[in-house]
Design a protein around this motif. Structure first.
Motif, short mmCIF file in Angstrom:
data_model
loop_
_atom_site.label_atom_id
_atom_site.label_comp_id
_atom_site.label_asym_id
_atom_site.label_seq_id
_atom_site.Cartn_x
_atom_site.Cartn_y
_atom_site.Cartn_z
N TYR A 52 0.81 -1.22 0.00
CA TYR A 52 0.00 0.00 0.00
C TYR A 52 0.84 1.27 0.00
CZ TYR A 52 -3.88 -3.13 0.64
OH TYR A 52 -4.80 -4.13 0.44
N LYS A 115 -13.93 1.71 5.75
CA LYS A 115 -13.08 2.33 4.73
C LYS A 115 -12.00 1.35 4.28
CE LYS A 115 -10.39 6.56 3.92
NZ LYS A 115 -11.31 7.12 2.91
N LEU A 119 -11.31 -0.32 0.55
CA LEU A 119 -10.02 -0.13 -0.10
C LEU A 119 -9.31 -1.45 -0.41
CD1 LEU A 119 -8.74 2.85 2.09
CD2 LEU A 119 -9.28 2.96 -0.36
N SER A 144 -4.66 6.09 1.68
CA SER A 144 -5.76 6.85 1.08
C SER A 144 -5.79 8.28 1.61
CB SER A 144 -7.10 6.16 1.35
OG SER A 144 -7.50 6.31 2.70
N ARG A 147 -3.04 10.20 -0.22
CA ARG A 147 -3.43 10.57 -1.59
C ARG A 147 -4.45 11.70 -1.59
NH1 ARG A 147 -3.23 4.88 -2.07
NH2 ARG A 147 -5.50 4.74 -1.79
N THR A 148 -5.39 11.65 -0.63
CA THR A 148 -6.40 12.71 -0.54
C THR A 148 -5.76 14.07 -0.31
OG1 THR A 148 -8.07 11.18 0.32
CG2 THR A 148 -8.42 13.51 0.77
#
Length: 638
Positions: A52, A115, A119, A144, A147-148
């Motif tokens: 990840y 979440k 994912l 995540s 990246r956000t």
């Protein structure tokens, strides 16, 4: 949908047989040194990092800040979090069983378990119960968030560049709470960590000092913390703390509550910080402290995130310890939780934030960071013989004193300068995580409590595992032996407590305890007691017994006209000739703070009466006690 058909494939993707000893090209040294093999937790962290794109050190430090890498056997925390990555699934009082077909409501982006499921494709059941899946889910969530925020991912990215994502992972409602969590993570990262988890996994995270990019916090959608005047609280700057004052008011004519105004240290030194648990939820506890007919304490701390409320100023006297002398000289901190449930409530956030507060208060008030001054409520002595049996036993056998004092920066002594032999002064340190003692009656009479680490060793009447536990005549006047009941402290020597060795026989050590010998096993190969020099008290020559007291009140001649003499009454215990007990403080005040009417009443009220008779504070049984200096001699033990 629960995606059950995808579990095996997704688990296989994260449970890769990756070596935990190699060094990646151009990267930092390996973050984990542990047992090898695809089933190991170390391999799970490494695999999730690679898959990840989260630096392994970040993943480890976040997990340590959340749970210290423990899985808590699939049980939910007080904020509904599961596994070593503390993936949240909502209110744990309603989210009880993910495997029994019960629906948990629709997924919410704030509920990280769901979440993570979205994912990774992993079923929420696996994310809750399987450590490998849980670690993968946590890594996916962190990535995540990164990246956000428009920031790069990758296992080889710098840990310094993950501050924003870590702040988001906190699940806090504002930037203050989020940054406090992130700061803790980077502190852990800088210090490194090593421990054996509750499942026996040995994990090591080498120290990695980086300068985090704290400006990333502004990229998050978290609101700024509501303005709280710092003057309203006495808390460290990095602790989420707000004021919720306890009422000081008259309730009926001649009566008032729920604390006393004072001017400490001028009206009495602050010598102790008393660690309590609430035996109730945080909202009910906050309601009680606002009741003028009830008792009070200085601070309440929430289990889920360590958020803190201050109720009584440190220079005033709260009514919390069940012993007026200790109230006069202490600050009380209530921690949300139930002593019989232990780790379910005593979260890492609670420990870390409590340690921040205690360090701050101890420095401000010159309180030693040791177990004689940072007290459990269970260490507070009864005032007179009739009150001993009714004294409290929180925070109980599952409060991890060893970890707590590590966080305080004052580790409990854990090596011997001299051999442990008759006459030695020893400190008990049983290694909380591996010290799983049999405890009963947590969920009802006759039940055996779920196994978990405990903070004490049992004391027996002879050096034999089958021997009865020692007696405590204050708790059981009928002189029956103590029990394994969760609330029975009569035969427990807790971590950080000190005693004088009376005798040694093989692997067994006898200490002086409540006026008699008490035995516990401490093999030389794996000891639970460690010797170092220190002061002890012994009865003066010619005295066959010495009385023991629950408070250090002045002699009668010290009281001015108008203030009734508070009788100096010994407890039911005595120190016999030839016995010795460790001295924990030689500089306590002999005093009585007279405050029995509402402020503004007679001028003789709200007065500190100071005596000339000297006392020493000593380790005596499970609780502290006091002896008159005139009755004993001070000696050096080693």
């Amino acid at each position: 949908m629960r995606r059950r058909s995808k579990i095996l494939a997704a688990l296989a993707a994260v449970a890769l047989p990756i070596s935990v000893t190699g060094v990646s090209s151009g990267g930092p040294p390996p973050a984990v040194a542990s047992v090898a093999g695809p089933a190991s937790q170390a391999a799970a962290f490494k695999a999730a990092s690679q898959q990840y794109g989260v630096p392994e050190s970040v993943l480890l430090a976040v997990s340590y800040a959340e749970t210290r890498w423990d899985d808590h056997q699939g049980a939910a925390s007080t904020s509904g979090g599961y596994g070593p990555m503390h993936l949240t699934a909502g209110d744990p009082t309603t989210v009880t069983d993910l495997s029994g077909g019960k629906k948990l409501g629709k997924a919410d982006s704030a509920l990280t378990l769901y979440k993570a499921s979205d994912l990774t494709g992993l079923d929420p059941v696996a994310l809750r119960k399987d450590v490998t899946a849980n670690i993968a889910g946590g890594a996916a969530v962190l990535a995540s968030y990164q990246r956000t925020l428009g920031l790069p991912t990758g296992a080889d990215t710098s840990a310094a560049d993950w501050y924003g994502a870590i702040s988001s992972y906190a699940g806090a409602s504002d930037r203050a709470g989020a940054s406090a969590f992130a700061d803790d993570v980077y502190t852990i990262l800088a210090q490194g960590a090593a421990r054996t988890t509750n499942t026996g996994q040995q994990l090591v995270m080498p120290a990695e000092k980086v300068t985090p990019a704290k400006d990333q916090l502004a990229r998050t959608s978290l609101p700024a913390a509501p303005a709280t005047p710092k003057a309203a609280t006495e808390c460290p700057a990095d602790l989420a703390c707000e004021s919720l004052p306890a009422p000081y008011q008259e309730t009926t004519p001649g009566d008032y509550g729920n604390h006393d105004l004072a001017n400490r240290p001028k009206t009495g030194k602050i010598d102790y910080i008393v660690i309590h648990d609430t035996e109730g939820g945080w909202q009910g506890t906050l309601n009680l402290v606002q009741d003028p007919t009830y008792v009070s304490w200085q601070y309440t701390m929430r289990s889920s995130d360590g958020h803190t409320w201050q109720h009584v100023a440190a220079n005033d006297v709260a009514w919390h310890a069940g012993n007026w002398y200790v109230n006069m000289h202490s600050i009380g901190i209530e921690h949300e939780g139930f002593a019989a449930q232990g780790a379910t409530w005593y979260t890492e956030a609670l420990y870390r934030n409590s340690a921040k507060l205690v360090r701050y208060l101890a420095k401000k008030n010159n309180i030693p960071l040791d177990r004689a001054h940072i007290l459990g409520h269970d260490q507070v002595p009864g005032t007179i013989p009739s009150t001993v049996a009714g004294m409290h036993w929180d925070p109980g056998p599952y409060w991890d004193w060893e970890h707590y004092f590590n966080l305080l920066g004052a580790p409990i002594y854990g090596f011997s300068v001299f051999p442990v032999k008759a006459g030695s002064l020893v400190t008990v340190k049983p290694d909380f995580a591996s010290n799983v003692q049999v405890v009963t009656d947590c969920t009802g009479a006759g039940t055996t409590c779920a196994p978990q680490g405990t903070n004490f060793v049992y004391l027996r009447q002879s050096p034999d595992d089958a021997a009865p536990l020692v007696k405590d005549i204050g708790l059981r006047p009928n002189a029956s032996a103590s029990t394994t009941q969760v609330s029975d402290i009569g035969a427990r020597a807790a971590a950080g407590s000190q005693y004088v060795v009376a005798e040694r026989s093989g692997d067994w050590v006898a200490i002086w305890y409540l006026g008699a010998k008490a035995w516990f096993k401490s093999p030389r190969s794996a000891p639970d007691a460690f010797a170092k020099p220190g002061l002890v008290v012994k009865p003066k020559a010619g005295k066959t017994t010495v009385p023991v007291y629950g408070r250090a009140y002045p002699e009668e001649a010290a009281y001015p006209t108008g203030i009734p003499y508070q009788t100096v009454t010994p407890l039911q215990y005595t120190i016999g000739a030839g016995q010795a007990y460790p001295v924990s403080d030689v500089n306590i005040e002999t005093d009585y703070y007279r405050a029995v009417t509402f402020a503004g009443a007679p001028p003789t009220d709200h007065v500190q009466v100071i005596g000339k008779d000297r006392y020493y504070q000593i380790w005596f049984g499970h609780r502290m006690a006091y002896v008159r200096a005139a009755d004993v001699d001070l000696r050096l033990a080693y």
